[in-house]
Write an enzyme that holds these catalytic residues in place. Structure first.
Site, PDB file in Angstrom:
ATOM      1  N   GLU A  94      34.630  33.934  53.803  1.00  0.00           N
ATOM      2  CA  GLU A  94      34.731  35.356  54.105  1.00  0.00           C
ATOM      3  C   GLU A  94      33.465  36.050  54.202  1.00  0.00           C
ATOM      4  OE1 GLU A  94      39.298  35.831  52.813  1.00  0.00           O
ATOM      5  OE2 GLU A  94      37.817  36.994  51.518  1.00  0.00           O
ATOM      6  N   CYS A 114      33.924  28.401  44.675  1.00  0.00           N
ATOM      7  CA  CYS A 114      32.779  28.755  44.072  1.00  0.00           C
ATOM      8  C   CYS A 114      32.628  27.901  42.618  1.00  0.00           C
ATOM      9  CB  CYS A 114      32.521  30.211  43.275  1.00  0.00           C
ATOM     10  SG  CYS A 114      30.954  30.258  42.530  1.00  0.00           S
ATOM     11  N   CYS A 118      33.708  32.390  36.998  1.00  0.00           N
ATOM     12  CA  CYS A 118      33.938  33.712  36.053  1.00  0.00           C
ATOM     13  C   CYS A 118      35.210  34.351  36.408  1.00  0.00           C
ATOM     14  CB  CYS A 118      32.804  34.607  36.957  1.00  0.00           C
ATOM     15  SG  CYS A 118      31.164  34.211  37.217  1.00  0.00           S
ATOM     16  N   CYS A 121      36.596  36.794  38.712  1.00  0.00           N
ATOM     17  CA  CYS A 121      36.584  36.944  40.116  1.00  0.00           C
ATOM     18  C   CYS A 121      37.492  36.121  40.911  1.00  0.00           C
ATOM     19  CB  CYS A 121      35.157  36.080  40.362  1.00  0.00           C
ATOM     20  SG  CYS A 121      34.472  36.056  41.929  1.00  0.00           S
ATOM     21  N   LEU A 223      25.252  40.519  35.403  1.00  0.00           N
ATOM     22  CA  LEU A 223      25.112  40.401  33.944  1.00  0.00           C
ATOM     23  C   LEU A 223      26.479  40.521  33.507  1.00  0.00           C
ATOM     24  CD1 LEU A 223      23.215  40.059  31.874  1.00  0.00           C
ATOM     25  CD2 LEU A 223      22.932  42.532  31.779  1.00  0.00           C
ATOM     26  N   HIS A 224      27.202  41.560  33.560  1.00  0.00           N
ATOM     27  CA  HIS A 224      28.441  42.043  33.174  1.00  0.00           C
ATOM     28  C   HIS A 224      28.930  41.763  31.874  1.00  0.00           C
ATOM     29  CE1 HIS A 224      28.993  41.785  37.564  1.00  0.00           C
ATOM     30  NE2 HIS A 224      29.048  40.390  37.709  1.00  0.00           N
ATOM     31  N   ASN A 301      38.100  45.351  40.738  1.00  0.00           N
ATOM     32  CA  ASN A 301      38.985  45.635  41.890  1.00  0.00           C
ATOM     33  C   ASN A 301      39.983  44.388  41.545  1.00  0.00           C
ATOM     34  OD1 ASN A 301      37.454  47.197  43.583  1.00  0.00           O
ATOM     35  ND2 ASN A 301      35.726  45.794  43.574  1.00  0.00           N
ATOM     36  N   CYS A 344      34.339  43.833  45.944  1.00  0.00           N
ATOM     37  CA  CYS A 344      33.621  42.788  45.096  1.00  0.00           C
ATOM     38  C   CYS A 344      34.660  42.206  44.167  1.00  0.00           C
ATOM     39  CB  CYS A 344      32.693  43.817  44.237  1.00  0.00           C
ATOM     40  SG  CYS A 344      31.732  42.617  43.248  1.00  0.00           S
TER      41      CYS A 344
END
EC number: 2.1.1.192
Length: 373
Positions: A94, A114, A118, A121, A223-224, A301, A344
């Site tokens: 995408e 990926c 994470c 995500c 970082l998160h 999101n 995101c």
């Protein structure tokens, strides 16, 4: 037996010059003429290259091709955002076009899926299949530029910025990422300013080490979390490279970079009652005291099946104000394209083999701790 043609989108300027000289027996300046046709004029037909002699055009048609990913589906958001499913081989990745008043940003993928998993995500939940080739990375930009067309014809703003924030971890695909970035920056390519090309990483320290002195682009870091315990819970890569190791190489990269103007962008997704408390804000502010940065807060999101929620506006506002007490520059990312799942953390694509996690979770011979789906 049919010989597979060479895709010229797989070469940066240096590689294309070498290919023309060694494989085609042509002078290097011819490579630059062709490169200009490809990227300045969006040309994929050798017969249209009217300053190239017929003999060379015939040779190119016999041995080469200009093949970018094609759009298998397009979704248009009410806010002007466009999400394309780009077909790469037998799968989709995408690519997202985000227009604003003074710019238009293209969010580009680097992998099919990926490997880092994470927890917040959507892409990570789909599994990993493979790295994208140079032609499949830069081809997203080429195809998007063609889809958008000239502003005077479509009313849409041409692409001014590229962010490597789509599907995948860019620094786990260094072999193909670097030439693609070179083409974005090259005057014979897309000619973008190095400050308008951003690479985002979740913390692949060895990849960032390679970038020092090799390529100068803007850097954003995912970082998160303000401490290793929490970060390891939501980002398993932290078990391989912890926050201290990550920030140390980040500081060295921005010190060597002109593109970053002495600062790195720190991305911090806000997860309701997970990492968005006032205590987390204080801890984050203290953590970043030695790292010149601007902090970009990203309200989560939601996507189907996610265990996380978006914080309330009051919690988001309180988190930002707490950070600003420490004189940090803090922005809140405006959500774009969430009505078409283009925001995101929402990119999914089409990952055929959702169990394949092999080469991409190996870096410098070390296994990145990710779970197999």
């Amino acid at each position: 037996m049919t010989t597979e043609k060479v895709n010229l989108l797989d070469f940066d300027r240096k590689g294309l010059r070498t290919f023309f000289a060694e494989e085609l027996g042509e002078k290097a300046f011819r490579a630059e003429q062709v490169m200009k046709w490809i990227y300045h004029f969006g040309c994929d037909d050798f017969d249209q290259m009217n300053n190239i002699n017929k003999q060379l055009r015939e040779k190119l048609k016999a041995k080469c091709e200009i093949r970018a990913p094609y759009v298998s589906e397009a979704q248009h958001s009410a806010d002007g955002t466009i999400k394309w499913a780009m077909r790469v081989g037998d799968q989709d990745v995408e690519t997202v076009y985000i227009p604003e008043d003074d710019r238009a940003t293209l969010c580009v993928s680097s992998q099919v899926g990926c490997a880092l998993e994470c927890k917040f995500c959507s892409t990570a939940q789909q599994g990993f299949n493979r790295n994208l080739r140079v032609s499949e990375i830069i081809g997203q930009v080429w195809r998007a530029a063609r889809e958008i067309g000239l502003e005077k014809e479509t009313g849409r703003r041409p692409i001014t910025n590229v962010v490597m924030m789509g599907m995948g971890e860019p620094l786990l695909n260094m072999k193909n990422l670097i030439p693609a970035l070179e083409i974005m920056l090259d005057d014979l390519g897309f000619g973008l300013s190095k400050r308008r090309v951003t690479v985002s990483t979740s913390g692949v320290v060895s990849g960032l080490e390679q970038m020092i002195g090799q390529i100068d682009v803007a850097l954003a870091i995912s970082l998160h979390a303000p401490n290793d315990k929490l970060r390891s819970e939501i980002m398993p890569i932290n078990d391989r490279w912890n926050i201290e190791a990550f920030l140390e190489v980040v500081r060295r990269y921005i010190a060597s970079s002109n593109a970053n103007r002495g600062k790195v962008t720190v991305e911090y997704v806000l997860l309701d009652h997970v990492n968005d408390g006032t205590e987390h804000a204080h801890e984050l502010a203290e953590l970043l005291k030695g790292t010149p940065c601007k902090i970009n807060l990203i309200p989560f999101n939601p996507y189907p099946g996610s265990p996380y929620k978006k914080p309330s506006n009051s919690r988001i506002d309180r988190f930002q104000k707490t950070l600003m007490q420490y004189e940090h520059t803090v922005t809140i990312r405006k959500t774009r394209g969430d009505d078409i799942d283009a925001a995101c953390g929402q990119l999914v694509g089409d990952v055929i083999d959702r169990t394949k996690r092999t080469k991409a979770k190996q870096f410098d011979g070390q296994a990145i701790p990710v779970k197999t789906l």
